[in-house]
Scaffold this active site. Structure first.
Site, mmCIF file in Angstrom:
data_model
loop_
_atom_site.group_PDB
_atom_site.id
_atom_site.type_symbol
_atom_site.label_atom_id
_atom_site.label_comp_id
_atom_site.label_asym_id
_atom_site.label_seq_id
_atom_site.Cartn_x
_atom_site.Cartn_y
_atom_site.Cartn_z
ATOM 1 N N CYS A 282 0.810 -1.225 0.000
ATOM 2 C CA CYS A 282 0.000 0.000 0.000
ATOM 3 C C CYS A 282 0.838 1.268 0.000
ATOM 4 O O CYS A 282 0.355 2.329 -0.383
ATOM 5 C CB CYS A 282 -0.945 0.012 1.207
ATOM 6 S SG CYS A 282 -2.210 -1.267 1.139
ATOM 7 N N GLN B 7 -4.565 -8.584 6.197
ATOM 8 C CA GLN B 7 -4.817 -7.249 6.730
ATOM 9 C C GLN B 7 -6.081 -7.242 7.591
ATOM 10 O O GLN B 7 -6.174 -6.493 8.573
ATOM 11 C CB GLN B 7 -4.947 -6.254 5.581
ATOM 12 C CG GLN B 7 -6.040 -6.596 4.586
ATOM 13 C CD GLN B 7 -6.104 -5.599 3.440
ATOM 14 O OE1 GLN B 7 -5.870 -4.413 3.622
ATOM 15 N NE2 GLN B 7 -6.423 -6.084 2.249
ATOM 16 N N ARG C 143 -19.674 9.774 1.832
ATOM 17 C CA ARG C 143 -21.128 9.685 1.974
ATOM 18 C C ARG C 143 -21.560 10.725 3.013
ATOM 19 O O ARG C 143 -21.484 10.485 4.217
ATOM 20 C CB ARG C 143 -21.541 8.285 2.419
ATOM 21 C CG ARG C 143 -21.100 7.179 1.457
ATOM 22 C CD ARG C 143 -21.581 5.819 1.942
ATOM 23 N NE ARG C 143 -21.165 4.752 1.056
ATOM 24 C CZ ARG C 143 -20.043 4.041 1.191
ATOM 25 N NH1 ARG C 143 -19.227 4.300 2.202
ATOM 26 N NH2 ARG C 143 -19.736 3.091 0.341
ATOM 27 N N SER D 288 -11.107 0.920 4.561
ATOM 28 C CA SER D 288 -10.911 1.761 3.380
ATOM 29 C C SER D 288 -11.707 1.200 2.213
ATOM 30 O O SER D 288 -11.952 0.000 2.114
ATOM 31 C CB SER D 288 -9.433 1.838 3.025
ATOM 32 O OG SER D 288 -8.884 0.537 2.860
ATOM 33 N N HIS E 145 -9.090 4.127 -1.201
ATOM 34 C CA HIS E 145 -7.684 3.705 -1.123
ATOM 35 C C HIS E 145 -7.323 2.904 -2.362
ATOM 36 O O HIS E 145 -7.377 1.672 -2.362
ATOM 37 C CB HIS E 145 -7.488 2.870 0.142
ATOM 38 C CG HIS E 145 -6.135 2.250 0.296
ATOM 39 N ND1 HIS E 145 -4.986 2.763 -0.262
ATOM 40 C CD2 HIS E 145 -5.746 1.123 0.979
ATOM 41 C CE1 HIS E 145 -3.956 1.992 0.055
ATOM 42 N NE2 HIS E 145 -4.396 0.992 0.802
ATOM 43 N N CYS F 146 0.434 2.205 6.636
ATOM 44 C CA CYS F 146 0.718 0.795 6.918
ATOM 45 C C CYS F 146 0.808 0.053 5.592
ATOM 46 O O CYS F 146 0.148 0.413 4.615
ATOM 47 C CB CYS F 146 -0.359 0.186 7.813
ATOM 48 S SG CYS F 146 -2.046 0.333 7.183
ATOM 49 N N GLY G 90 1.672 -3.973 3.549
ATOM 50 C CA GLY G 90 1.752 -5.412 3.641
ATOM 51 C C GLY G 90 3.119 -5.889 4.089
ATOM 52 O O GLY G 90 4.137 -5.295 3.741
#
Length: 381
Positions: free
Chosen positions: A89, A155, A210, A236, A337, A367, A369
């Site tokens: 990420c 995750q 939203r 996310s 994301h 963060c 992987g």
């Protein structure tokens, strides 16, 4: 050591799953951002020495070095090379680190860093699925398994483990998620993102937030794990998007008449427990601040990726950070994301927010992987 300056940053709007960007080829998505970056900075594209893009699922339409393909698709000079990297990420935040380090080393003067991900076209886990179909043992091989044992490594489990360790209940997570949507909706309504976005395919604004969501709506969702705390509302969003940043040396600034907007102040990396997976921003931030001789009180704006609500919550608690300065315009829970694109998108948001508010120092972390994290500290000029 030479200085590295950010002289330009731009991003696409972040499209939601099956939204307005879902039919745009990822190469074209990245090409649009690269072209917008060159147009906005006015730099001679032939002077750019490398294009470093992050992309996580380098499979199918996102394979074959999408950085090089996107640059060429944008109609930019064939003389500029391109490379695609994967730090999960944090891929495009790492791209920014590599670009800055190239400039700070004195071996390069102008480098484009960014990232892209079309999760609508190349689903998360696509490369893993392909490996499984070929009979490749997964997830991590025999020796890795001997070290960490036969347990779920994901995750999603990492997020639940964080909830257990820091004592976060579902209602706390949902309250945080609600505020992320409210901040994002307010930022869009007030036009905070307008100047940083290069509209594409008729999409001008981020599609994820939203404005009408409520705690009651969130409470109606099932948890991702039976008996767990995490739901889709506190995770996310699956998204499509791209971002790009132009990094320049002092000499390039002079030669091309560029205006430095920020200086790369500190770069740090750190790993942590790969089973928890999502906790590394905590020790990585401590390392970055120590190296910089700074404290959280010096940081005016923070962008930390909201992979799951417990990530920023635990980070703020451990770093004693002011919540008002953290993701002030919402985060990935609301805005989405797009994996390999998020790092450059966050840096773009960070730069523009510092400029909008007159803040001096900004900090970005994510963060990643494998239990990793990047931290970048910039100084607005």
């Amino acid at each position: 050591m030479a200085e590295a300056y950010i002289v330009g940053a731009v991003r696409t709007p972040v499209g939601k799953k099956k939204g307005g960007l879902s039919t745009v080829h990822p190469t074209d998505l990245a090409a649009h951002t690269l072209k917008a970056l060159i147009d906005r900075t006015g730099v001679d594209p032939a002077a750019v020495e490398d294009v470093i893009l992050g992309c996580v699922m380098q499979f199918g339409p996102q394979s074959m070095d999408i950085a090089r393909n996107a640059w060429l698709s944008a109609g930019l000079p064939e003389t500029t090379a391109g490379v695609t990297i994967d730090r999960q990420c944090g891929s495009s935040q790492q791209a920014i680190h590599f670009a800055a380090q190239g400039v700070m080393s004195g071996t390069q003067d102008l480098v484009v860093a960014g990232g892209v991900e079309s999760m609508s076209i190349v689903p998360m886990g696509a490369s893993i699925t392909a490996a499984l179909e070929k009979g490749m043992p997964f997830p991590f091989g025999q020796k890795w398994g001997e070290r960490y044992g036969k347990q779920e490594i994901s995750q999603f489990r990492g997020a639940e483990l964080m909830c257990e360790k820091w004592g976060y209940t579902r209602d706390v997570l949902e309250q945080y998620a609600l505020e992320s949507h409210q901040r994002a909706a307010k930022a869009i309504a007030n036009g905070h993102f307008k100047d940083q976005i290069a509209p594409i395919n008729g999409v001008e604004d981020d599609e994820g937030p939203r404005a009408d969501t409520t705690l009651e709506k969130m409470a109606s969702l099932k948890t991702l794990k039976e008996g767990g705390q995490i739901t889709a509302a506190t995770s996310s969003q699956i998204s499509d998007g791209s971002g790009a940043v132009l990094i320049a040396s002092e000499q390039a600034v002079k030669d091309h008449g560029l205006t430095p907007r920020a200086r790369i102040h500190q770069l740090a990396l750190m790993g942590d427990d790969p089973v928890y997976m999502l906790t590394a921003p905590i020790p990585a931030t401590r390392r970055a601040l120590k190296k910089a001789g700074m404290s959280m009180a010096d940081i005016d704006v923070v962008e930390i990726n909201e992979a799951f609500a417990p990530v920023p919550l635990a980070w703020m608690k451990e770093l004693d950070a002011d919540p008002a300065r953290v993701n002030p315009n919402g985060g990935a829970i609301a805005l989405g994301h797009p994996l390999g694109g998020t790092g450059a998108i966050l840096m773009t948001k960070l730069l523009y927010e510092l400029e909008r508010t007159g803040g001096r120092y900004g900090l970005q972390t994510m963060c990643e992987g494998g239990g990793q994290a990047n931290v970048t500290v910039i100084e607005r000029l």
